[in-house]
Each structure stands twice: as structure tokens, then as C-alpha cells.
Design a protein around this motif. Structure first.
Motif, PDB file in Angstrom:
ATOM      1  N   THR A  78       0.826  -1.195   0.000  1.00 20.90           N
ATOM      2  CA  THR A  78       0.000   0.000   0.000  1.00 20.90           C
ATOM      3  C   THR A  78       0.866   1.254   0.000  1.00 20.90           C
ATOM      4  O   THR A  78       0.572   2.228  -0.692  1.00 20.90           O
ATOM      5  N   ARG A  79       1.932   1.217   0.748  1.00 17.36           N
ATOM      6  CA  ARG A  79       2.853   2.359   0.782  1.00 17.36           C
ATOM      7  C   ARG A  79       3.483   2.581  -0.593  1.00 17.36           C
ATOM      8  O   ARG A  79       3.672   3.715  -1.029  1.00 17.36           O
ATOM      9  N   LEU A  80       3.794   1.503  -1.293  1.00 19.02           N
ATOM     10  CA  LEU A  80       4.402   1.631  -2.619  1.00 19.02           C
ATOM     11  C   LEU A  80       3.414   2.116  -3.673  1.00 19.02           C
ATOM     12  O   LEU A  80       3.816   2.672  -4.695  1.00 19.02           O
ATOM     13  N   LEU A  81       2.122   1.899  -3.451  1.00 23.24           N
ATOM     14  CA  LEU A  81       1.122   2.275  -4.448  1.00 23.24           C
ATOM     15  C   LEU A  81       0.603   3.692  -4.287  1.00 23.24           C
ATOM     16  O   LEU A  81      -0.154   4.159  -5.125  1.00 23.24           O
ATOM     17  N   ARG A  82       0.997   4.386  -3.247  1.00 25.78           N
ATOM     18  CA  ARG A  82       0.475   5.742  -3.067  1.00 25.78           C
ATOM     19  C   ARG A  82       0.986   6.632  -4.185  1.00 25.78           C
ATOM     20  O   ARG A  82       2.109   6.465  -4.691  1.00 25.78           O
ATOM     21  N   PRO A  83       0.195   7.611  -4.584  1.00 26.43           N
ATOM     22  CA  PRO A  83       0.628   8.486  -5.684  1.00 26.43           C
ATOM     23  C   PRO A  83       1.794   9.358  -5.257  1.00 26.43           C
ATOM     24  O   PRO A  83       1.917   9.750  -4.095  1.00 26.43           O
ATOM     25  N   GLU A  84       2.634   9.638  -6.210  1.00 25.21           N
ATOM     26  CA  GLU A  84       3.801  10.480  -5.948  1.00 25.21           C
ATOM     27  C   GLU A  84       3.355  11.918  -5.736  1.00 25.21           C
ATOM     28  O   GLU A  84       2.561  12.456  -6.502  1.00 25.21           O
ATOM     29  N   SER A  85       3.860  12.544  -4.707  1.00 25.43           N
ATOM     30  CA  SER A  85       3.562  13.950  -4.497  1.00 25.43           C
ATOM     31  C   SER A  85       4.548  14.781  -5.314  1.00 25.43           C
ATOM     32  O   SER A  85       5.726  14.447  -5.413  1.00 25.43           O
ATOM     33  N   PRO A  86       4.087  15.853  -5.898  1.00 20.38           N
ATOM     34  CA  PRO A  86       4.997  16.668  -6.714  1.00 20.38           C
ATOM     35  C   PRO A  86       6.059  17.325  -5.833  1.00 20.38           C
ATOM     36  O   PRO A  86       5.794  17.739  -4.712  1.00 20.38           O
ATOM     37  N   ASP A  87       7.242  17.407  -6.364  1.00 20.93           N
ATOM     38  CA  ASP A  87       8.358  18.008  -5.645  1.00 20.93           C
ATOM     39  C   ASP A  87       8.224  19.525  -5.723  1.00 20.93           C
ATOM     40  O   ASP A  87       8.255  20.096  -6.823  1.00 20.93           O
ATOM     41  N   PRO A  88       8.092  20.222  -4.583  1.00 15.31           N
ATOM     42  CA  PRO A  88       7.905  21.683  -4.651  1.00 15.31           C
ATOM     43  C   PRO A  88       9.139  22.409  -5.154  1.00 15.31           C
ATOM     44  O   PRO A  88       9.038  23.507  -5.690  1.00 15.31           O
ATOM     45  N   GLU A  89      10.310  21.833  -5.020  1.00 17.70           N
ATOM     46  CA  GLU A  89      11.535  22.485  -5.481  1.00 17.70           C
ATOM     47  C   GLU A  89      11.732  22.333  -6.990  1.00 17.70           C
ATOM     48  O   GLU A  89      12.511  23.064  -7.582  1.00 17.70           O
ATOM     49  N   ALA A  90      11.058  21.378  -7.616  1.00 19.54           N
ATOM     50  CA  ALA A  90      11.253  21.123  -9.039  1.00 19.54           C
ATOM     51  C   ALA A  90      10.504  22.149  -9.889  1.00 19.54           C
ATOM     52  O   ALA A  90      10.889  22.405 -11.030  1.00 19.54           O
ATOM     53  N   THR A  91       9.437  22.768  -9.380  1.00 19.50           N
ATOM     54  CA  THR A  91       8.694  23.746 -10.172  1.00 19.50           C
ATOM     55  C   THR A  91       9.335  25.115 -10.042  1.00 19.50           C
ATOM     56  O   THR A  91       9.730  25.527  -8.966  1.00 19.50           O
ATOM     57  N   PRO A  92       9.435  25.832 -11.154  1.00 19.46           N
ATOM     58  CA  PRO A  92      10.086  27.155 -11.103  1.00 19.46           C
ATOM     59  C   PRO A  92       9.225  28.229 -10.515  1.00 19.46           C
ATOM     60  O   PRO A  92       8.136  28.246 -10.348  1.00 19.46           O
TER      61      PRO A  92
END
Length: 92
Positions: A78-92
Motif C-alpha cells: 500500500t505504501r508503494l502504491l500511493r501516488p507520488e507527491s509533486p516536488d515543490p523544489e522542481a517547479t520554477p
């Protein structure tokens, strides 16, 4: 009493294991995880029934270990299937 446990174990094999196998082999990742959880629960109950049929209470250890490991494995998947949260540092 053995006839009762035999019929209960056979019913669990038909009602629990067969749909669990179908769900595990087909569908989305979440549906496969649900099928795996159904297989684990049905398998533990079938092992309890087989222990009663054989008249050996020591066989219940196998069902207990399966239940503990299956719960842990389901939590890991279940932990592996959770959706990835967007990385806040990756967005400009």
C-alpha cells in the motif's frame, strides 16, 4: 465434526481463493492489492480449517505466521502504491 470443517474449508477455497486469484491476475494495481489481501485472509482461514481437520493444534502456528506476514506485506505494498507527491523544489 471433520465433515463440517472439510466443507467449510472447501467453501472458503471456492468463495475466497478463486475470486482472489482473478483479482490478483487482472485489473489495476489497487484491484490486484485487494485480491492479494483476499487471498491472504482466505488462505489463513483455510489453514485453520485444515488444522481442525487434522486435529493438530500445532498447525495453527502456520496460519498465525501467514496472518502477521500478510498484514505487513499489504501495508508495504500500500505504501508503494500511493501516488507520488509533486516536488515543490522542481517547479520554477
Amino acid at each position: 465434526m471433520e465433515v463440517l470443517w472439510t466443507s467449510v474449508s472447501a467453501a472458503l477455497l471456492i468463495v475466497g481463493v478463486v475470486p482472489g486469484l482473478v483479482l490478483t491476475c487482472r485489473g489495476t494495481a489497487v484491484q490486484r492489492l485487494v485480491g492479494l489481501a483476499l487471498l491472504n485472509a482466505s488462505g489463513a482461514m483455510v489453514l485453520v480449517g485444515l488444522s481442525a481437520i487434522a486435529g493438530q493444534s500445532s498447525y495453527l502456528i502456520v496460519a498465525l505466521v501467514l496472518a502477521v506476514l500478510a498484514t505487513t506485506g499489504t501495508l508495504v505494498y500500500t505504501r508503494l502504491l500511493r501516488p507520488e507527491s509533486p516536488d515543490p523544489e522542481a517547479t520554477p
